[in-house]
Design a protein around this motif. Structure first.
Motif, PDB file in Angstrom:
ATOM      1  N   ASP A 326       0.784  -1.131  -0.074  1.00 24.49           N
ATOM      2  CA  ASP A 326       0.157  -0.015  -0.114  1.00 24.49           C
ATOM      3  C   ASP A 326       0.811   1.108  -0.069  1.00 24.49           C
ATOM      4  O   ASP A 326       0.551   2.111  -0.758  1.00 24.49           O
ATOM      5  N   ALA A 327       1.930   1.223   0.675  1.00 22.97           N
ATOM      6  CA  ALA A 327       2.746   2.240   0.915  1.00 22.97           C
ATOM      7  C   ALA A 327       3.575   2.582  -0.590  1.00 22.97           C
ATOM      8  O   ALA A 327       3.586   3.784  -0.768  1.00 22.97           O
ATOM      9  N   ILE A 328       3.825   1.624  -1.117  1.00 23.50           N
ATOM     10  CA  ILE A 328       4.185   1.629  -2.361  1.00 23.50           C
ATOM     11  C   ILE A 328       3.422   2.256  -3.473  1.00 23.50           C
ATOM     12  O   ILE A 328       3.749   3.245  -4.150  1.00 23.50           O
ATOM     13  N   ALA A 329       2.246   1.833  -3.533  1.00 25.93           N
ATOM     14  CA  ALA A 329       1.184   2.335  -4.280  1.00 25.93           C
ATOM     15  C   ALA A 329       0.855   3.555  -3.986  1.00 25.93           C
ATOM     16  O   ALA A 329       0.846   4.605  -5.098  1.00 25.93           O
ATOM     17  N   THR A 330       0.616   4.133  -3.119  1.00 28.52           N
ATOM     18  CA  THR A 330       0.666   5.572  -2.540  1.00 28.52           C
ATOM     19  C   THR A 330       1.567   6.319  -3.041  1.00 28.52           C
ATOM     20  O   THR A 330       1.706   7.529  -3.782  1.00 28.52           O
ATOM     21  N   ALA A 331       3.057   6.128  -2.800  1.00 25.13           N
ATOM     22  CA  ALA A 331       4.119   6.867  -3.329  1.00 25.13           C
ATOM     23  C   ALA A 331       4.194   6.714  -4.778  1.00 25.13           C
ATOM     24  O   ALA A 331       4.467   7.794  -5.454  1.00 25.13           O
ATOM     25  N   ARG A 332       3.733   5.662  -5.761  1.00 19.31           N
ATOM     26  CA  ARG A 332       3.801   5.467  -7.065  1.00 19.31           C
ATOM     27  C   ARG A 332       2.724   6.814  -7.414  1.00 19.31           C
ATOM     28  O   ARG A 332       3.007   7.297  -8.536  1.00 19.31           O
ATOM     29  N   THR A 333       1.676   6.936  -6.815  1.00 17.97           N
ATOM     30  CA  THR A 333       0.633   7.972  -7.243  1.00 17.97           C
ATOM     31  C   THR A 333       1.279   9.269  -7.244  1.00 17.97           C
ATOM     32  O   THR A 333       1.136  10.121  -8.073  1.00 17.97           O
ATOM     33  N   LEU A 334       2.063   9.469  -5.843  1.00 19.90           N
ATOM     34  CA  LEU A 334       2.451  10.743  -5.524  1.00 19.90           C
ATOM     35  C   LEU A 334       3.764  11.210  -6.709  1.00 19.90           C
ATOM     36  O   LEU A 334       3.544  12.304  -7.167  1.00 19.90           O
ATOM     37  N   LEU A 335       4.449   9.964  -7.071  1.00 15.61           N
ATOM     38  CA  LEU A 335       5.264  10.531  -8.088  1.00 15.61           C
ATOM     39  C   LEU A 335       4.893  10.815  -9.379  1.00 15.61           C
ATOM     40  O   LEU A 335       5.534  11.463 -10.365  1.00 15.61           O
ATOM     41  N   GLY A 336       3.580  10.574  -9.729  1.00 12.51           N
ATOM     42  CA  GLY A 336       3.135  11.076 -10.893  1.00 12.51           C
ATOM     43  C   GLY A 336       2.397  12.332 -11.126  1.00 12.51           C
ATOM     44  O   GLY A 336       2.094  12.896 -12.023  1.00 12.51           O
ATOM     45  N   THR A 337       2.422  12.895  -9.707  1.00 12.88           N
ATOM     46  CA  THR A 337       2.030  14.245 -10.019  1.00 12.88           C
ATOM     47  C   THR A 337       2.910  15.388 -10.076  1.00 12.88           C
ATOM     48  O   THR A 337       4.315  15.040  -9.931  1.00 12.88           O
ATOM     49  N   GLU A 338       2.597  16.454 -10.296  1.00 11.15           N
ATOM     50  CA  GLU A 338       3.512  17.906 -10.420  1.00 11.15           C
ATOM     51  C   GLU A 338       4.577  17.765  -9.295  1.00 11.15           C
ATOM     52  O   GLU A 338       5.934  17.876  -9.435  1.00 11.15           O
ATOM     53  N   GLN A 339       4.040  17.628  -8.082  1.00 10.16           N
ATOM     54  CA  GLN A 339       4.919  17.825  -6.800  1.00 10.16           C
ATOM     55  C   GLN A 339       5.781  16.504  -6.419  1.00 10.16           C
ATOM     56  O   GLN A 339       6.635  16.662  -5.435  1.00 10.16           O
ATOM     57  N   GLY A 340       5.292  15.369  -7.125  1.00  9.12           N
ATOM     58  CA  GLY A 340       6.121  14.400  -6.587  1.00  9.12           C
ATOM     59  C   GLY A 340       7.479  13.828  -7.345  1.00  9.12           C
ATOM     60  O   GLY A 340       7.543  14.107  -8.502  1.00  9.12           O
ATOM     61  N   SER A 341       8.457  13.817  -6.576  1.00  8.47           N
ATOM     62  CA  SER A 341       9.821  13.289  -7.022  1.00  8.47           C
ATOM     63  C   SER A 341      10.528  12.799  -5.640  1.00  8.47           C
ATOM     64  O   SER A 341      10.358  13.174  -4.507  1.00  8.47           O
ATOM     65  N   PRO A 342      11.396  11.712  -6.004  1.00  8.10           N
ATOM     66  CA  PRO A 342      12.282  11.357  -4.905  1.00  8.10           C
ATOM     67  C   PRO A 342      13.020  12.162  -4.284  1.00  8.10           C
ATOM     68  O   PRO A 342      13.569  12.299  -3.319  1.00  8.10           O
ATOM     69  N   PHE A 343      13.517  13.267  -5.203  1.00  8.37           N
ATOM     70  CA  PHE A 343      14.448  14.259  -4.904  1.00  8.37           C
ATOM     71  C   PHE A 343      13.679  15.496  -4.386  1.00  8.37           C
ATOM     72  O   PHE A 343      14.625  16.526  -4.590  1.00  8.37           O
ATOM     73  N   ALA A 344      12.552  15.757  -4.325  1.00  8.37           N
ATOM     74  CA  ALA A 344      11.606  16.869  -3.723  1.00  8.37           C
ATOM     75  C   ALA A 344      12.413  17.586  -2.594  1.00  8.37           C
ATOM     76  O   ALA A 344      12.973  16.892  -1.580  1.00  8.37           O
ATOM     77  N   GLY A 345      12.571  18.779  -2.492  1.00  8.05           N
ATOM     78  CA  GLY A 345      13.310  19.396  -1.482  1.00  8.05           C
ATOM     79  C   GLY A 345      12.732  19.273  -0.219  1.00  8.05           C
ATOM     80  O   GLY A 345      11.561  19.248  -0.157  1.00  8.05           O
ATOM     81  N   PRO A 346      13.271  19.353   1.004  1.00 10.29           N
ATOM     82  CA  PRO A 346      14.582  19.716   1.330  1.00 10.29           C
ATOM     83  C   PRO A 346      15.470  18.404   0.884  1.00 10.29           C
ATOM     84  O   PRO A 346      15.244  17.247   1.807  1.00 10.29           O
ATOM     85  N   LEU A 347      16.645  18.341   0.379  1.00 11.28           N
ATOM     86  CA  LEU A 347      17.389  17.289   0.012  1.00 11.28           C
ATOM     87  C   LEU A 347      18.738  17.686   0.740  1.00 11.28           C
ATOM     88  O   LEU A 347      19.485  18.601   0.191  1.00 11.28           O
ATOM     89  N   THR A 348      19.244  16.923   1.388  1.00  7.29           N
ATOM     90  CA  THR A 348      20.508  17.114   2.224  1.00  7.29           C
ATOM     91  C   THR A 348      21.561  15.860   1.733  1.00  7.29           C
ATOM     92  O   THR A 348      21.503  14.686   1.548  1.00  7.29           O
ATOM     93  N   ASP A 349      22.787  16.447   1.408  1.00  6.93           N
ATOM     94  CA  ASP A 349      23.760  15.582   1.015  1.00  6.93           C
ATOM     95  C   ASP A 349      24.454  14.743   2.255  1.00  6.93           C
ATOM     96  O   ASP A 349      24.016  14.988   3.317  1.00  6.93           O
ATOM     97  N   GLN A 350      25.465  13.833   1.976  1.00  5.46           N
ATOM     98  CA  GLN A 350      25.886  13.137   3.171  1.00  5.46           C
ATOM     99  C   GLN A 350      26.512  14.055   4.151  1.00  5.46           C
ATOM    100  O   GLN A 350      26.740  13.671   5.570  1.00  5.46           O
ATOM    101  N   ASP A 351      26.814  15.404   3.794  1.00  6.00           N
ATOM    102  CA  ASP A 351      27.716  16.280   4.916  1.00  6.00           C
ATOM    103  C   ASP A 351      26.810  17.010   5.484  1.00  6.00           C
ATOM    104  O   ASP A 351      27.021  17.947   6.147  1.00  6.00           O
ATOM    105  N   GLY A 352      25.405  16.553   5.105  1.00 13.08           N
ATOM    106  CA  GLY A 352      24.318  17.584   5.754  1.00 13.08           C
ATOM    107  C   GLY A 352      24.285  18.822   5.221  1.00 13.08           C
ATOM    108  O   GLY A 352      23.366  19.759   5.716  1.00 13.08           O
ATOM    109  N   LYS A 353      24.563  19.276   4.244  1.00 18.30           N
ATOM    110  CA  LYS A 353      24.391  20.330   3.564  1.00 18.30           C
ATOM    111  C   LYS A 353      23.204  20.283   2.706  1.00 18.30           C
ATOM    112  O   LYS A 353      23.097  19.426   2.048  1.00 18.30           O
ATOM    113  N   VAL A 354      22.159  21.358   2.649  1.00 20.56           N
ATOM    114  CA  VAL A 354      21.200  21.359   1.984  1.00 20.56           C
ATOM    115  C   VAL A 354      21.375  21.437   0.626  1.00 20.56           C
ATOM    116  O   VAL A 354      22.030  22.659   0.134  1.00 20.56           O
ATOM    117  N   ARG A 355      20.935  20.649  -0.601  1.00 19.88           N
ATOM    118  CA  ARG A 355      21.450  20.573  -1.815  1.00 19.88           C
ATOM    119  C   ARG A 355      20.172  21.256  -2.663  1.00 19.88           C
ATOM    120  O   ARG A 355      20.477  21.864  -3.634  1.00 19.88           O
TER     121      ARG A 355
END
Lengths: 383, 306
Positions: A326-355
Motif C-alpha cells: 500500500d505504501a508503495i502504491a501511494t508513493a507511486r501515485t505521488l510520483l506521477g503528480t507535479e509535486q512528486g519526486s524522490p528528490f523533492a526538497g529539502p534534500l541534504t547530502d552526506q555532509d548535511g548540506k542542503v542541496r
C-alpha cells in the motif's frame, strides 16, 4: 526479419581488424550522399548494438527483447543486432558496417557508446542515431538523440520495500561505476527506504566492472558480514549477488530483470526494463521522416510524470506484506503528480548540506546531474 | 581492527584459491621447461565447463572434475604445438588465451544467468572457532580445503619422488634425460597437461564455489596474475601459495573497507596487483632468471635483446 550477428569479444576483435581498411575508405563519402534532412526516413534496416550478450538476464537482454519487438512490429524491416560491442571506436566501426548494410536508424544501447554514436551521426546525416542512457551535452545534432526511462522512480519504490523489510536498518548497494544514473539510483533507493524507516542506511560498494562475478561475491560476503540484510545492485550481471544474498537468508531487491527465481524466499521486488513501446515509437518516428525536431531528437526522458516509464516495478516476493504494498502504491501515485519526486526538497547530502531547498522539485535533467550521495548513504564516491 | 584484518585475509583465501591453483599449474609446467601464457584460457574453460557440467548433472563435484579435464585439454593443445611442433611458447600461449576467451563466450551464452548447484562454505568444527585463523582458513567451501593439499603435495613430489625428479630434470637439463633413455618431450607434455588441469580446477572453483555464476571473461585477468606470480615466487610451490593469498587479499581490501563505509578508490585497488608485480619484477630484475629452471632460461633469453 531478424538477423543476429554473434559477436563474442574475440570475434569483434577479428571482425574489426578486417573492417578497419574497408571503413576508413567508406565512411568519408557515404554521409553526404542523401541530404534529405529526414534522417532515418524510409529505412529498410535498423541496427542495434549491445555492450554485452543478448541473454545476460539483465540490461542487454532487455534491450535485445526491445529490438525483437521492433522486428515484430515491422516484419519487412531488417533488424541488425550486434552483441558484446565494446565502448570505444570499435562501436563506431560496427555501426558503420550496419549502415553499409542499409541501416538508417541505429540504437547504441550502452552508456559508453555515446561518443561513437555521435561520431557516426556526424558522418551520416541521413541516419538517425539514438543512444540509450547517456546525455548529449551542448547542441543536439539534427539526427541524434538520447532516450531513457527515469530509472530512479521504480528504484525509489523498491527502496520502500527494503526500508520496511530490514531488521538491522542496514541496506547494501553494490554498483559498477559512479555514473550519474547509478548515483541517482543509490540516492533514490536510500530516500525510498528512509521515507518509511528513518533509521535505514545504505552501504555502498563499487566493483569498477559491469560484470566481475568474483568481485561481486566478495562485495556480497562483506556486506553480509557487516549485518546488511537487504542487498541490491546496479551491474549488468546480477546472479552472483542474488545467490549469495539468498544463501545467507537475506533479502534481495532486483535490478534490470525479474530474478525472483534465483531468490524464491528473499526476493522483495525490483525494477526491470520494458523497451518495446519506446523502441517501436522511435523507429516509427524516424521512418515517417519526423525524427528531426521530435522529442527523440533531444535528451528524452520518460517517467511516471510524462507517461509510461519503460522501467517498471517487478513483481513482489512472498515476504512483502500488504501495508508495504500500500505504501508503495501511494508513493507511486505521488510520483506521477507535479509535486512528486524522490528528490523533492529539502534534500541534504552526506555532509548535511542542503542541496535542494524545501519546496523545489528538480526536473529530470537536473536530477541526472546530481553528483553526490544523499544523507543516509554510507560510503564515499571514488574521486 | 583485528576484525578488519580477518576479513581481508579471509577474502584473500577465498579469492586467492583460483589464482593459487592456476599458479601451481603454471609452476609445474615451467619447472618442466614450458611457459603457458594460455593459463587465463585454461581458467576460463575450467570455469565454464565446471559450471555447465554442474548445471547439467546436478553435481558440483562432477563439474569440478570436468573443469579440470577441460583445462587439461586446452593445455594439451599448448603442449602439442610447443613440444612436438616446436612452436613459439609465448605466441602459442597468447593465442590459446584468446581461443579460450572466444570459445567460452560462444558456448557459454546458454549458461549466463542459469542456475546450477554449487559448493557452499562449510565451517570446520573447533578449528573455525580459533581466533583469526579459524575464519581465515576454516570457514570456506570444500574446494578451498582441497586446494590446501595441492602445494605441499607438489612441493614434496617435486623434491622427493622419482617422477618429480624427472620433471625437474626436464626443466633443468633435458639432454641428461635423453642420455638416460627418457623422452623429455613426454615428461614436459605431462607436466603442461597436469598444470592445465590445475588451472581448470581453479576456474571451476571460481564459478561453482566462489561466484556461483558463469559470465564470459569472468576470470578477469587472474590467469595472468598467476603467471606473473610464478616468476616472483621463484618457481617454488609454497611461495606461490603465499603470493596467491596476497593477491587475493589485495582484491579483498576494497570491498572490506567499503562495506564499513570507508572511502576507497576501487580503480586504484584494481591496478594494485599489477603495480606490485611490476615493482617486484623491477626489483629482482635479472635475479629472476637466475632462479629459473635452466631450460626455461633459454626460452626467456631468446626473447630478450642481449
Amino acid at each position: 526479419m531478424s538477423v543476429v550477428f554473434r559477436m563474442p569479444r574475440i570475434a569483434v576483435f577479428v571482425a574489426v581488424a578486417a573492417l578497419v581498411a574497408a571503413c576508413s575508405a567508406n565512411t568519408a563519402g557515404s554521409g553526404d550522399a542523401t541530404g534529405s534532412g529526414a534522417p532515418g526516413k524510409g529505412a529498410e534496416a535498423v541496427g542495434f548494438i549491445f555492450v554485452g550478450p543478448k541473454d545476460d538476464y539483465g540490461y542487454n537482454q532487455a534491450a535485445y527483447e526491445g529490438s525483437q519487438a521492433v522486428a515484430s512490429a515491422y516484419p519487412d524491416l531488417e533488424v541488425l543486432t550486434a552483441e558484446n560491442v565494446p565502448e570505444d571506436d570499435n562501436a563506431a566501426r560496427i555501426m558503420n558496417s550496419m549502415i553499409a548494410k542499409g541501416a538508417k536508424v541505429i540504437f547504441a544501447t550502452s552508456y559508453g557508446h555515446l561518443d561513437a554514436a555521435l561520431k557516426v551521426a556526424a558522418e551520416h546525416p541521413d541516419v538517425a542515431v539514438v543512444q540509450q542512457g547517456n546525455l548529449i551535452t551542448g547542441t543536439v545534432p539534427a539526427n541524434a538523440g538520447t532516450y531513457f526511462g527515469t530509472v530512479y522512480e521504480p528504484v525509489y519504490l523498491a527502496g520502500i520495500a527494503a526500508g520496511k523489510a530490514t531488521k538491522s536498518d542496514k541496506l547494501g548497494y553494490v554498483y559498477a561505476f559512479p555514473i550519474n544514473q547509478t548515483i541517482s539510483n543509490i540516492n533514490a533507493f536510500q530516500l525510498g527506504a528512509a521515507s518509511v524507516n528513518p533509521k535505514a542506511k545504505t552501504y555502498v560498494v563499487n566493483t569498477s566492472s559491469w560484470c566481475d562475478p568474483a568481485k561481486q561475491a566478495e562485495a556480497a560476503a562483506n556486506l553480509i558480514k557487516q549485518d546488511v540484510d537487504v542487498i541490491t545492485q546496479h551491474q549488468d550481471c546480477t546472479a552472483t549477488i542474488i545467490k549469495a544474498t539468498e544463501a545467507a537468508g537475506k533479502y534481495t531487491v532486483g535490478y534490470h530483470a525479474d530474478a525472483s527465481s534465483l531468490a524464491p524466499k528473499g526476493w522483495l521486488t525490483g525494477s526491470e526494463w520494458d523497451w518495446d513501446k519506446l523502441y517501436v515509437d522511435i523507429v516509427k518516428t524516424a521512418i515517417d521522416g519526423g525524427f528531426t525536431g521530435s522529442k527523440y531528437n533531444a535528451n528524452y526522458r520518460v517517467g511516471f510524470k510524462t507517461g509510461e516509464n519503460p522501467f517498471v516495478q517487478s513483481a513482489f516476493g512472498p515476504s512483502v506484506a500488504q501495508p508495504t504494498k500500500d505504501a508503495i502504491a501511494t508513493a507511486r501515485t505521488l510520483l506521477g503528480t507535479e509535486q512528486g519526486s524522490p528528490f523533492a526538497g529539502p534534500l541534504t547530502d552526506q555532509d548535511g548540506k542542503v542541496r535542494i531547498p524545501e519546496g523545489t522539485v528538480p526536473d529530470y535533467a537536473e536530477i541526472e546531474k546530481i553528483d553526490y550521495f544523499v544523507s543516509g548513504v554510507v560510503g564515499k564516491l571514488p574521486k | 581492527m583485528s576484525d578488519l584484518l580477518t576479513d581481508v585475509l579471509s577474502g584473500g583465501v577465498r579469492g586467492g584459491t583460483a589464482i593459487m591453483l592456476a599458479a601451481l599449474g603454471e609452476t609445474l609446467a615451467e619447472r618442466a621447461g614450458v611457459v603457458n601464457l594460455g593459463t587465463e584460457g585454461c581458467l576460463l574453460v575450467g570455469a565454464l565447463t565446471g559450471y555447465a557440467v554442474a548445471a547439467e548433472t546436478g553435481s558440483p563435484w562432477a563439474g569440478l572434475v570436468a573443469g579440470a579435464l577441460a583445462g587439461a585439454a586446452l593445455a594439451l593443445v599448448h603442449a602439442g604445438l610447443v613440444i612436438w611442433r616446436r612452436a613459439d611458447q609465448f605466441a602459442t600461449g597468447l593465442t590459446l588465451m584468446f581461443f579460450g576467451l572466444g570459445i567460452t563466450s560462444l558456448f557459454g551464452v546458454a549458461y549466463v544467468g542459469k542456475a546450477a548447484p554449487g559448493f557452499a562454505p562449510v565451517e570446520i568444527p573447533l578449528l573455525s572457532d580459533v581466533p583469526v585463523l579459524g575464519p581465515v582458513l576454516f570457514a570456506h567451501d570444500p574446494v578451498t580445503y582441497l586446494s590446501y593439499l595441492v602445494a605441499p603435495l607438489m612441493w614434496w613430489w617435486l623434491r622427493r619422488s622419482r617422477s618429480g625428479l624427472l620433471v625437474r630434470t626436464a626443466g633443468e637439463r633435458a639432454d641428461v634425460l635423453h642420455l638416460h633413455g627418457y623422452r623429455a618431450g613426454l615428461i614436459r607434455g605431462g607436466a603442461v597437461v597436469a598444470g592445465g588441469a590445475l588451472a581448470g580446477l581453479g576456474g571451476a572453483q571460481l564459478s561453482t564455489a566462489y561466484a556461483h555464476a558463469w559470465f564470459e571473461g569472468m576470470t578477469a585477468g587472474r590467469g595472468f596474475i598467476a603467471v606473473a606470480l610464478v616468476i616472483f615466487a621463484a618457481w617454488r610451490p609454497l611461495r606461490v601459495v603465499a603470493g596467491a593469498y596476497l593477491f587475493g587479499a589485495l582484491l579483498a581490501v576494497a570491498p572490506v573497507l567499503q562495506a564499513r563505509g570507508h572511502a576507497v578508490n576501487q580503480f586504484a585497488m584494481d591496478a594494485l596487483p599489477f603495480v606490485i608485480t611490476l615493482l617486484i619484477l623491477a626489483v629482482i630484475g635479472r635475479r629472476t632468471l637466475r632462479a629459473a629452471p635452466q631450460e626455461l632460461r633459454r626460452v626467456f633469453e631468446s626473447s630478450s635483446s642481449n
